[in-house]
Design a protein around this motif. Structure first.
Motif, PDB file in Angstrom:
ATOM      1  N   SER A 148       0.984  -1.562   0.255  1.00  0.00           N
ATOM      2  CA  SER A 148      -0.026  -0.143   0.099  1.00  0.00           C
ATOM      3  C   SER A 148       0.294   1.649  -0.183  1.00  0.00           C
ATOM      4  O   SER A 148       2.271   1.133   0.549  1.00  0.00           O
ATOM      5  CB  SER A 148      -0.362   0.391   1.402  1.00  0.00           C
ATOM      6  OG  SER A 148      -1.708  -0.930   1.129  1.00  0.00           O
ATOM      7  N   GLY A 149       0.569   2.436  -0.913  1.00  0.00           N
ATOM      8  CA  GLY A 149       1.210   3.786  -1.076  1.00  0.00           C
ATOM      9  C   GLY A 149       0.352   4.571  -1.265  1.00  0.00           C
ATOM     10  O   GLY A 149      -0.999   4.878  -1.261  1.00  0.00           O
ATOM     11  N   TYR A 150       1.437   5.186  -1.767  1.00  0.00           N
ATOM     12  CA  TYR A 150       0.729   6.692  -2.465  1.00  0.00           C
ATOM     13  C   TYR A 150       1.204   6.966  -3.212  1.00  0.00           C
ATOM     14  O   TYR A 150       2.522   7.239  -3.741  1.00  0.00           O
ATOM     15  CB  TYR A 150       0.311   8.116  -1.484  1.00  0.00           C
ATOM     16  CG  TYR A 150      -0.053   7.845  -0.607  1.00  0.00           C
ATOM     17  CD1 TYR A 150      -0.894   7.882   0.426  1.00  0.00           C
ATOM     18  CD2 TYR A 150       1.896   7.704   0.935  1.00  0.00           C
ATOM     19  CE1 TYR A 150      -1.121   7.450   1.656  1.00  0.00           C
ATOM     20  CE2 TYR A 150       1.334   7.043   2.097  1.00  0.00           C
ATOM     21  CZ  TYR A 150      -0.395   7.248   2.922  1.00  0.00           C
ATOM     22  OH  TYR A 150      -0.557   6.893   4.044  1.00  0.00           O
ATOM     23  N   HIS A 151      -0.137   7.184  -4.615  1.00  0.00           N
ATOM     24  CA  HIS A 151       1.281   7.540  -5.596  1.00  0.00           C
ATOM     25  C   HIS A 151       1.024   8.846  -6.539  1.00  0.00           C
ATOM     26  O   HIS A 151       0.107   9.446  -6.455  1.00  0.00           O
ATOM     27  CB  HIS A 151       0.910   6.114  -7.081  1.00  0.00           C
ATOM     28  CG  HIS A 151       0.878   7.057  -8.850  1.00  0.00           C
ATOM     29  ND1 HIS A 151       0.530   7.687  -9.611  1.00  0.00           N
ATOM     30  CD2 HIS A 151       2.289   6.791  -9.144  1.00  0.00           C
ATOM     31  CE1 HIS A 151       1.435   7.816 -10.588  1.00  0.00           C
ATOM     32  NE2 HIS A 151       2.307   7.349 -10.391  1.00  0.00           N
ATOM     33  N   GLY A 152       1.890   9.246  -7.407  1.00  0.00           N
ATOM     34  CA  GLY A 152       1.856  10.618  -7.771  1.00  0.00           C
ATOM     35  C   GLY A 152       2.280  11.988  -6.300  1.00  0.00           C
ATOM     36  O   GLY A 152       3.086  11.634  -5.671  1.00  0.00           O
ATOM     37  N   GLY A 153       1.841  12.922  -6.832  1.00  0.00           N
ATOM     38  CA  GLY A 153       2.746  14.146  -5.313  1.00  0.00           C
ATOM     39  C   GLY A 153       3.762  14.135  -5.132  1.00  0.00           C
ATOM     40  O   GLY A 153       4.501  14.661  -6.484  1.00  0.00           O
ATOM     41  N   ASN A 154       4.539  14.684  -4.402  1.00  0.00           N
ATOM     42  CA  ASN A 154       5.519  14.432  -3.684  1.00  0.00           C
ATOM     43  C   ASN A 154       5.840  13.880  -2.578  1.00  0.00           C
ATOM     44  O   ASN A 154       4.745  13.876  -1.557  1.00  0.00           O
ATOM     45  CB  ASN A 154       6.290  16.421  -3.781  1.00  0.00           C
ATOM     46  CG  ASN A 154       5.127  16.964  -2.918  1.00  0.00           C
ATOM     47  OD1 ASN A 154       5.143  17.180  -1.467  1.00  0.00           O
ATOM     48  ND2 ASN A 154       4.682  17.422  -3.727  1.00  0.00           N
TER      49      ASN A 154
END
Length: 230
Positions: free
Chosen positions: A77-83
């Motif tokens: 699980s994680g976060y794609h995009g952004g910074n």
């Protein structure tokens, strides 16, 4: 979003930032399984392990489904995009960082191909007709998106979205988009393997356990009873 109800599960500062989800959604908002069409374009991926990224609402359920698929070696699980500066649960939960809750899947294409993962994803995990929401969760961070990691995945994903639109399986237009890979940031440790660690969590029971049951029923040859842990 889902509320972490288990005592001591996360730090107080994190728990206080997590919104209480609405559990009074009408029946039409439930994520019902849909038999997505059998892909008419197979992925040609060779014999080595491959990586793909899927965004489809709360990453707990996306990760759990792929963790029960034969041939999947890991699902993170994680976060794609952004910074990197805003790649935290507290910040992405605002919906303004540009991230999507996502899952990075490593799989063996000799056992399960990318096109088969797409079919599973849209059958039991994500509703492709919903924009910036899935289940009880609302916001751009819960958008459904495909993030190809190479040209072959992009070709297969584009062809499958067109096939889905033409299939008539969904009464509303397909709005899931293909996003170019930017950067994937692993989510906090307490989000990893969430279902297997918290099988009685009420969000898991209502929204995610039914996805696993649907996977087992609809794709028995792809279903693995054991949960691949990170």
């Amino acid at each position: 979003m889902r509320r972490l109800l288990l005592a001591g599960l996360v730090p107080l500062a994190v728990a206080s930032a997590i919104a209480i989800p609405s559990y009074s959604q009408p029946a039409a908002a439930l994520e019902r399984p849909v038999a997505a069409p059998t892909p008419n374009r197979f992925a040609n991926e060779g014999s080595g392990l491959q990586t793909a990224v899927f965004a489809g609402g709360c990453f707990w359920g996306v990760e759990a489904v792929f963790s029960h698929v034969n041939g999947v070696k890991s699902a993170v699980s994680g976060y794609h995009g952004g910074n990197a500066a805003t790649a935290t649960y507290e910040r992405t939960n605002t919906g303004v960082t540009g991230h999507a809750e996502a899952v990075r899947v490593v799989y063996d294409p000799k056992i399960v191909r990318y096109d088969q993962l797409l079919q599973i994803f849209f059958s039991v995990t994500a509703d492709p007709t919903l924009r910036n929401r899935q289940g009880p969760d609302r916001g751009s961070q819960y958008r459904a998106a495909l993030v190809p990691m190479n040209a072959e995945q992009r070709r297969v994903a584009a062809a499958y979205l067109k096939q889905m639109q033409a299939s008539g399986k969904w009464s509303s237009p397909i709005v899931t988009e293909i996003e170019s890979y930017r950067k994937f940031y692993d989510a906090e440790d307490y989000h990893q393997d969430f279902m297997v660690k918290n099988p009685r969590h009420r969000y898991i029971l209502r929204w995610d356990k039914p996805k696993i049951a649907a996977l087992k029923q609809m794709y028995p040859s792809h279903y693995r009873s054991t949960f691949v842990r990170n």
